[in-house]
Motif scaffolding. Structure first.
Motif, PDB file in Angstrom:
ATOM      1  N   LYS A 127       0.773  -1.298   0.123  1.00  0.00           N
ATOM      2  CA  LYS A 127      -0.208  -0.353  -0.183  1.00  0.00           C
ATOM      3  C   LYS A 127       1.076   1.429  -0.332  1.00  0.00           C
ATOM      4  O   LYS A 127       1.599   1.305   0.675  1.00  0.00           O
ATOM      5  CB  LYS A 127      -0.590   0.182   1.031  1.00  0.00           C
ATOM      6  N   GLN A 128       0.531   2.059  -0.806  1.00  0.00           N
ATOM      7  CA  GLN A 128       0.788   3.576  -0.591  1.00  0.00           C
ATOM      8  C   GLN A 128       0.057   4.662  -0.017  1.00  0.00           C
ATOM      9  O   GLN A 128      -0.873   4.751   0.474  1.00  0.00           O
ATOM     10  CB  GLN A 128       0.585   4.017  -2.098  1.00  0.00           C
ATOM     11  N   VAL A 129       1.165   5.534   1.144  1.00  0.00           N
ATOM     12  CA  VAL A 129       0.750   6.960   1.673  1.00  0.00           C
ATOM     13  C   VAL A 129      -0.065   8.137   0.343  1.00  0.00           C
ATOM     14  O   VAL A 129       1.101   8.570   0.402  1.00  0.00           O
ATOM     15  CB  VAL A 129       1.882   7.307   2.309  1.00  0.00           C
ATOM     16  N   THR A 130      -1.196   8.179   0.490  1.00  0.00           N
ATOM     17  CA  THR A 130      -1.446   9.443  -0.455  1.00  0.00           C
ATOM     18  C   THR A 130      -2.054  10.520   0.889  1.00  0.00           C
ATOM     19  O   THR A 130      -2.265  11.908  -0.209  1.00  0.00           O
ATOM     20  CB  THR A 130      -3.224   8.681  -1.064  1.00  0.00           C
ATOM     21  N   ARG A 131      -1.538  10.434   1.935  1.00  0.00           N
ATOM     22  CA  ARG A 131      -2.181  11.998   2.512  1.00  0.00           C
ATOM     23  C   ARG A 131      -1.704  11.590   3.513  1.00  0.00           C
ATOM     24  O   ARG A 131      -1.250   9.846   4.328  1.00  0.00           O
ATOM     25  CB  ARG A 131      -3.626  11.443   3.073  1.00  0.00           C
ATOM     26  N   LEU A 132      -0.874  12.597   4.135  1.00  0.00           N
ATOM     27  CA  LEU A 132       0.001  12.334   5.451  1.00  0.00           C
ATOM     28  C   LEU A 132      -0.382  13.138   6.448  1.00  0.00           C
ATOM     29  O   LEU A 132       0.060  14.675   5.743  1.00  0.00           O
ATOM     30  CB  LEU A 132       1.569  11.704   5.280  1.00  0.00           C
ATOM     31  N   GLY A 133      -1.047  13.185   7.572  1.00  0.00           N
ATOM     32  CA  GLY A 133      -0.288  14.253   8.091  1.00  0.00           C
ATOM     33  C   GLY A 133       1.064  14.963   8.923  1.00  0.00           C
ATOM     34  O   GLY A 133       1.787  13.914   9.320  1.00  0.00           O
TER      35      GLY A 133
END
Length: 296
Positions: free
Chosen positions: A225-231
Motif C-alpha cells: 500500500k502507498q501513502v496518499t495523505r499524511l499528517g
C-alpha cells in the motif's frame, strides 16, 4: 483571517507586478449578480465591504481576496416545474417532448426563476510572494484555486505559473518517510494518514488520531500500500494534511505559534488583517522553502 488550505503555484519565469496593478484588479472587481446572472466572481477588498482597496502588502507579499456569488436554484424545484411543463405540452399537443426540447424548456425555467433565487456568497483568498516567486491559494479544491488564478490571469494579462510538485510522485516520498519513519526536518509525523493499494480494486486504510508507527500500519506498507495523505507538523508551528497533489489541507496553527503571536488590543479591521497576513505570509514562506528541500 487564516489560510486553512495552501496550494502553492510556482512562477515558471520571473514575475513582477505591473505598476497599475490596483487599477487592473479594479476592472475585474466583484459585482452582485444581475437578475439574469447565475454567478459572479471578482476582486473584493481584504478589509471588507466598506473598503475599496483591493490589495494589501507586507514586505514583498501581496494579499488578494476574490468574492463569488452563486444563485441557488434547487434541482428539485426546477425539475418539478419542468415535469409539469412537459406534462402540459404532452396533454395539449398529444405528443412526447424530445430531449433537446426539454433542455430548452429547462434553460427557460432557470432564466425565469433566477430573480427569485437565493444567493450564496464565499470568499477566496490568496497571496503573491514576489521574493520566492510563488502564489499561495487558500482552496481545498484544485478547480476553485484555478478559478482564482484565472481571475488573476485575466486581470494582469499573463500569469506563468504551474503547481508546485516534485519530480517523482508524492506518494513515493510519503510512503518512504512513513515506512522508514524518517521524516525530513523540520517536519514531524502527525497522527493521520491514508494508505491505498495501487490496484484499482484494492483497499483503502484511513487512520485518524493514531500512532502511525504501529506494526499493523507498517505491515500494510510492506504489503504494497502507498501513502496518499499524511499528517505532518512543521517546526512545531503548523499542523496540516499533505495530499498526493501537494495540497496542504486543514492547516492550523499549533499552541506554540499562537502563544508566540502578538495579540492586538481592540484592533481595527485593517490592523487585524495586517497582523494576520504578516503571520501567514511569514510562516507559509518558510514552509514553502522547507517543502522544496524535503522533496528534492
Amino acid at each position: 483571517m487564516w489560510f486553512k488550505n495552501l496550494r502553492f503555484y510556482h512562477f515558471s519565469e520571473n514575475f513582477s507586478l505591473p505598476e497599475n496593478f490596483e487599477e487592473q484588479l479594479a476592472e475585474h472587481s466583484f459585482h452582485p449578480c444581475s437578475r439574469t446572472e447565475q454567478s459572479s466572481f471578482g476582486w473584493f477588498s481584504p478589509f471588507g465591504p466598506d473598503n475599496e482597496t483591493l490589495t494589501h502588502s507586507v514586505g514583498n507579499c501581496w494579499l488578494l481576496c476574490a468574492k463569488r456569488e452563486e444563485k441557488v436554484l434547487p434541482s428539485t424545484v426546477v425539475n418539478a416545474q419542468l415535469d409539469e411543463k412537459v406534462r402540459q405540452i404532452s396533454e395539449a399537443e398529444g405528443r412526447s417532448v424530445p430531449r433537446k426540447e426539454k433542455q430548452n424548456l429547462k434553460e427557460d425555467l432557470i432564466h425565469q426563476l433566477l430573480p427569485q433565487a437565493f444567493s450564496r456568497f464565499r470568499l477566496s483568498w490568496g497571496y503573491i510572494d514576489l521574493d520566492r516567486q510563488f502564489i499561495a491559494v487558500d482552496e481545498s479544491a484544485a478547480n476553485k484555486a484555478e478559478d482564482f488564478l484565472g481571475l488573476l490571469r485575466g486581470s494582469v494579462g499573463s500569469l506563468p505559473v504551474r503547481p508546485f510538485s516534485p519530480s517523482e510522485a508524492v506518494e513515493v516520498y510519503l510512503t518512504d518517510w512513513l515506512q522508514k519513519q524518517d521524516i525530513p526536518a523540520p517536519f514531524e509525523l502527525g497522527d493521520e494518514a491514508e494508505l491505498r493499494s495501487p490496484q484499482a480494486d484494492g483497499g483503502i486504510i484511513r487512520c485518524k488520531q493514531e500512532d502511525l508507527t504501529r506494526d499493523d500500519i507498517q505491515a500494510h506498507l510492506t504489503a504494497g500500500k502507498q501513502v496518499t495523505r499524511l499528517g505532518l507538523v512543521w517546526q512545531e508551528n503548523l499542523e496540516f494534511i499533505l495530499e498526493a497533489d501537494m495540497a496542504l489541507k486543514r492547516v492550523k496553527p499549533t499552541d506554540v505559534l499562537l502563544d508566540a503571536k502578538d495579540d492586538l488590543v481592540d484592533p481595527t479591521p485593517e490592523e487585524k488583517v495586517d497582523a494576520d497576513f504578516a503571520l501567514i505570509s511569514g510562516e507559509a514562506g518558510q514552509l514553502f522553502d522547507d517543502l522544496k528541500k524535503a522533496f528534492e
